[in-house]
Design a protein around this motif. Structure first.
Motif, PDB file in Angstrom:
ATOM      1  N   ILE A  80       0.817  -1.199   0.015  1.00  0.00           N
ATOM      2  CA  ILE A  80       0.015  -0.158  -0.089  1.00  0.00           C
ATOM      3  C   ILE A  80       0.856   1.379  -0.144  1.00  0.00           C
ATOM      4  CG2 ILE A  80      -1.748   1.360   1.241  1.00  0.00           C
ATOM      5  CD1 ILE A  80      -3.046  -1.487   2.294  1.00  0.00           C
ATOM      6  N   PRO A  81       1.656   1.588   0.811  1.00  0.00           N
ATOM      7  CA  PRO A  81       2.539   2.785   0.848  1.00  0.00           C
ATOM      8  C   PRO A  81       3.587   2.674  -0.179  1.00  0.00           C
ATOM      9  CG  PRO A  81       3.671   1.180   2.459  1.00  0.00           C
ATOM     10  CD  PRO A  81       2.246   0.741   2.086  1.00  0.00           C
ATOM     11  N   ALA A  88       2.375   9.566  -5.714  1.00  0.00           N
ATOM     12  CA  ALA A  88       2.835  10.806  -5.007  1.00  0.00           C
ATOM     13  C   ALA A  88       4.130  11.312  -6.236  1.00  0.00           C
ATOM     14  CB  ALA A  88       3.400  10.886  -3.884  1.00  0.00           C
ATOM     15  N   ARG A  89       4.921  10.494  -6.655  1.00  0.00           N
ATOM     16  CA  ARG A  89       5.794  10.815  -7.522  1.00  0.00           C
ATOM     17  C   ARG A  89       5.307  11.365  -9.062  1.00  0.00           C
ATOM     18  NH1 ARG A  89      10.337   6.608 -10.118  1.00  0.00           N
ATOM     19  NH2 ARG A  89       8.302   5.709 -11.074  1.00  0.00           N
ATOM     20  N   GLN A  90       4.107  10.840  -9.324  1.00  0.00           N
ATOM     21  CA  GLN A  90       3.752  11.243 -10.522  1.00  0.00           C
ATOM     22  C   GLN A  90       3.001  12.654 -10.427  1.00  0.00           C
ATOM     23  OE1 GLN A  90       0.489   8.331 -11.268  1.00  0.00           O
ATOM     24  NE2 GLN A  90       1.844   6.912 -12.529  1.00  0.00           N
ATOM     25  N   GLY A 284      -5.931  10.569  -2.218  1.00  0.00           N
ATOM     26  CA  GLY A 284      -5.999  11.427  -1.169  1.00  0.00           C
ATOM     27  C   GLY A 284      -4.518  11.560  -0.443  1.00  0.00           C
ATOM     28  N   GLN A 285      -4.187  10.457  -0.163  1.00  0.00           N
ATOM     29  CA  GLN A 285      -2.911  10.289   0.469  1.00  0.00           C
ATOM     30  C   GLN A 285      -1.530  10.716  -0.285  1.00  0.00           C
ATOM     31  OE1 GLN A 285      -3.033   6.168   1.583  1.00  0.00           O
ATOM     32  NE2 GLN A 285      -3.460   6.535   3.897  1.00  0.00           N
ATOM     33  N   ALA A 286      -1.795  10.497  -1.681  1.00  0.00           N
ATOM     34  CA  ALA A 286      -0.553  10.684  -2.293  1.00  0.00           C
ATOM     35  C   ALA A 286      -0.499  12.405  -2.628  1.00  0.00           C
ATOM     36  CB  ALA A 286      -0.673  10.226  -4.058  1.00  0.00           C
TER      37      ALA A 286
END
Length: 300
Positions: A80-81, A88-90, A284-286
């Motif tokens: 998951i992470p 996030a990198r994207q 949402g986290q990313a």
């Protein structure tokens, strides 16, 4: 339904699905991407050197190998992470900041689930020393910043990540920080002014009962990112634990107390999981992580 009836019913469902589950997962298209997918491990040394010289940040996921009920793989807290950081990198690239992903750290601390087969434990001192060495190595390669995130909720595990980041900063001078959601920062009692921690906010839907391990959120995430690894045939047999704060406190005592409280290894409602909800939560986290990273590096 009492705990004994719940356990008997669920074990019966597990037995019925056990023979067909491996074949079903294979037919679904394999078992997910290789462990080094989209990480620095796939780069050449010249590419890594160029990334460091360009000012790219390093992203590092932390998880553990531990039980996640009868329906999710032992690597759930790593899968998951890692998926969150890929997204996030994207987002960072779209905002003009480049990042590379370090292979995930998965030998963590299992204070709660250590009594279950499949849960691997290491000592905090071992984890801190290894983290400091890796961060020093990354700094030596020319990278200036490392941002870590955790897929495992164990308090001691996450406090140890913070301590490892702090040790790495002291040893090498690298600008490293661990990204924790605001409730976890508060639970761990961390100083929000410390450069070794960055808090982020993610809106969560209120739940009637506590769901913290291998329940709806994690099962939803895995249905989104790795549906072939979820034992879907078992989900209808897994009844919600319907636990409250007192149950959570007992479970957090860990080891045999946790196994007695959750004999099947989940704390929540896995049967209610939904892939689209998992996708929305991951997004949402990313986005939240990307925002605090950009604020740290001075990006757009």
């Amino acid at each position: 339904m009492d705990r004994r009836t719940l356990l008997t019913s669920s074990l019966a469902g597990m037995a019925a699905a056990a023979a067909s589950a491996p074949e079903t997962r294979a037919q679904a298209g394999g078992s997910g991407p290789p462990p080094f997918a989209e990480t620095m491990a796939e780069m050449t040394w010249q590419e890594a050197d160029a990334a460091a010289k360009s000012g790219a940040s390093v992203l590092w996921a932390f998880g553990v190998i531990e039980q996640h009920g009868p329906h999710l793989p032992l690597g759930t807290d790593v899968y998951i992470p890692s998926a969150v950081l890929r997204r996030a990198r994207q987002i960072l690239a779209e905002r003009g900041h480049q990042a590379v992903i370090l292979p995930a750290f998965y030998w963590g601390i299992n204070q709660v689930s250590g009594a279950f087969p499949g849960s691997v434990e290491v000592q905090p001192a071992t984890m801190i020393a290894l983290m400091a060495d890796v961060l020093s190595s990354v700094k030596k390669q020319g990278f200036a910043r490392v941002f870590c995130t955790s897929g495992h909720g164990d308090a001691l595990h996450n406090k140890t990540i913070f301590d490892g980041v702090t040790a790495g900063r002291a040893a090498s001078g690298i600008d490293a920080a661990v990204l924790f959601n605001a409730p976890l920062v508060k639970r761990l009692g961390l100083d929000t002014a410390s450069p070794a921690v960055l808090g982020f906010e993610v809106a969560e839907s209120p739940a009637r009962f506590i769901d913290v391990h291998a329940g709806d959120p994690e099962t939803s995430a895995m249905l989104h990112i790795h549906p072939e690894l979820v034992r879907k045939d078992l989900l209808p047999t897994l009844k919600s634990t319907d636990y409250g704060p007192a149950d959570l406190a007992e479970w957090r005592k860990g080891q045999e107390a946790a196994r007695a409280k959750t004999p099947l290894g989940y704390f929540g409602d896995p049967a209610s999981a939904d892939a689209s909800r998992g996708a929305a939560r991951l997004e949402g986290q990313a986005k939240a992580m990307a925002e605090v990273i950009l604020a740290r590096v001075g990006g757009k």
